[in-house]
Design an enzyme around this catalytic site. Structure first.
Site, short mmCIF file in Angstrom:
data_model
loop_
_atom_site.label_atom_id
_atom_site.label_comp_id
_atom_site.label_asym_id
_atom_site.label_seq_id
_atom_site.Cartn_x
_atom_site.Cartn_y
_atom_site.Cartn_z
N GLY A 31 0.81 -1.21 0.00
CA GLY A 31 0.00 0.00 0.00
C GLY A 31 0.84 1.26 0.00
O GLY A 31 2.02 1.23 -0.36
N ALA A 32 0.18 2.40 0.39
CA ALA A 32 0.80 3.73 0.29
C ALA A 32 1.33 3.89 -1.15
O ALA A 32 2.50 4.19 -1.39
CB ALA A 32 1.90 3.93 1.32
N LEU A 33 0.41 3.66 -2.07
CA LEU A 33 0.80 3.50 -3.48
C LEU A 33 1.27 4.80 -4.12
O LEU A 33 0.80 5.88 -3.78
CB LEU A 33 -0.38 2.92 -4.28
CG LEU A 33 -0.89 1.57 -3.75
CD1 LEU A 33 -2.07 1.09 -4.60
CD2 LEU A 33 0.21 0.51 -3.75
N HIS A 37 4.45 1.98 -8.05
CA HIS A 37 3.48 0.88 -8.11
C HIS A 37 2.64 0.98 -9.40
O HIS A 37 2.33 -0.03 -10.03
CB HIS A 37 2.52 0.95 -6.91
CG HIS A 37 3.20 0.78 -5.59
ND1 HIS A 37 3.35 1.80 -4.69
CD2 HIS A 37 3.78 -0.30 -5.01
CE1 HIS A 37 3.98 1.37 -3.61
NE2 HIS A 37 4.26 0.10 -3.78
N GLU A 148 12.44 -2.86 -9.25
CA GLU A 148 13.89 -3.11 -9.10
C GLU A 148 14.55 -2.30 -8.00
O GLU A 148 15.72 -2.49 -7.71
CB GLU A 148 14.61 -2.88 -10.44
CG GLU A 148 14.44 -4.05 -11.37
CD GLU A 148 15.14 -3.90 -12.69
OE1 GLU A 148 15.35 -2.74 -13.13
OE2 GLU A 148 15.44 -4.94 -13.32
N ASP A 150 13.92 -2.72 -5.01
CA ASP A 150 14.23 -3.80 -4.07
C ASP A 150 14.95 -4.91 -4.83
O ASP A 150 14.40 -6.01 -5.04
CB ASP A 150 12.93 -4.31 -3.42
CG ASP A 150 12.27 -3.22 -2.61
OD1 ASP A 150 12.86 -2.78 -1.61
OD2 ASP A 150 11.17 -2.78 -2.99
O1 PAF Z 1 8.10 -4.87 -1.76
C1 PAF Z 1 7.12 -4.88 -1.00
O2 PAF Z 1 6.33 -3.94 -0.93
C2 PAF Z 1 6.89 -6.08 -0.11
O3 PAF Z 1 8.09 -6.61 0.34
C3 PAF Z 1 6.02 -7.17 -0.75
C4 PAF Z 1 6.69 -7.78 -1.96
C5 PAF Z 1 4.68 -6.57 -1.17
C6 PAF Z 1 5.75 -8.29 0.25
O4 PAF Z 1 5.08 -7.82 1.37
#
Ligand code: PAF
Length: 282
Positions: A31-33, A37, A148, A150
């Site tokens: 969330g907190a898009l 996203h 990416e 993360d």
């Molecule tokens: O990257 C994220 O926001 C989170 O680690 C995920 C992949 C949604 C898992 O909770």
């Protein structure tokens, strides 16, 4: 757009769609898009008949309860945001629905998950694998989309997907940045405007280090990035590692691996807010 808050209901709706031959894309989020996203959702909408976005702040991946409690939660704004993007289904389960019992499964993919985030946040990737595997089992997507920013998370999720023999494609998508270069993150909402301005130095420094990488050694580039960022009063580098893009192990020479990525985590401001970013050198 359907908003569904239990896994039983979601599984039933998706079974029906799959029987009709529809392909399913999953965008897992907490969330907190933001526009980062949105970019994942847009790619999923292009590549699949049905796009499911999960919005769930997963407690098992937070090793610091304070971080979990302060993580931004904006579900109704997230639903509006996804409606405008044209997502098909938003999955907003409760913690009890996802974890009726404590999840005792453990996932371990050394050496990928033991360095960087894995070393600094013990248990984090185990929690990520717990929730992502549950989402994969519930949704059974054809493709799943991850940003990416993360970088290490994508490597761990790929390892888990292969380990569990799950028949789906992991689709990494490029980092989306503010005009200043700051990587978009839900955590940016926790920065003051002044801190946000300063945090832009992270990407500026990484970009310049890419140029320097053509004429300087790995160690020189590493030290220059850390020194420059730590010289700023409100920034503190937690780690900066220049690693092999496949194994995530540190390299000491630019030619040591086909892909070389610099991964950084920086604390910013009074709170402080933990920001991560990365840059591909080779
Ligand atoms: O990257 C994220 O926001 C989170 O680690 C995920 C992949 C949604 C898992 O909770």
């Amino acid at each position: 757009m359907q908003v569904i808050d239990t896994q039983t209901r979601l599984a039933a709706v998706l079974e029906d769609l799959r029987e009709k031959g529809k392909s399913v894309g999953l965008v897992p989020t907490m969330g907190a898009l933001h526009e980062g996203h949105a970019s994942l959702v847009k790619v999923s909408l292009k590549e699949n008949d049905v796009t499911v976005v999960s919005v769930f702040v997963n407690p098992t991946q937070f090793n610091d309860p304070k971080d979990f409690n302060t993580y931004p939660r904006t579900v109704s704004a997230d639903i509006d945001f996804l409606e405008k993007l044209g997502a098909d289904i938003v999955f907003t389960p409760s913690v009890e629905d996802i974890y009726p019992e404590p999840d005792t499964r453990s996932f371990s993919y050394p050496p990928i998950d033991t360095v960087m985030e894995g070393a600094k946040r013990p248990g984090h990737f185990n929690g990520v694998c717990q929730i992502v595997s549950k989402l994969f089992f519930i949704v059974q997507p054809n493709r799943a989309y991850f940003g990416e920013k993360d970088f290490q998370q994508i490597a761990v999720v790929k390892a888990m997907t292969a380990d569990l023999n799950l028949p789906l494609e992991i689709r990494p998508c490029p980092i989306v940045r503010e005009e200043s270069g700051l990587a978009l993150s839900s955590r940016n909402q926790l920065l003051t405007p002044e801190e946000k301005k300063t945090a832009a130095l992270i990407y500026r420094t990484l970009s310049e280090s890419k140029e320097h990488s053509l004429t300087h050694t790995v160690k020189e580039v590493h030290d220059e990035v850390v020194t420059r960022l730590n010289a700023c009063d409100i920034l503190e580098v937690e780690y900066f590692q220049i690693v092999n893009a496949d194994t995530l192990q540190p390299v000491s020479d630019w030619d040591e691996a086909e892909g070389v990525v610099g991964c950084i985590t920086v604390y910013c401001g009074a709170r402080p807010v933990r920001l991560i970013d990365n840059i591909r050198y080779r």
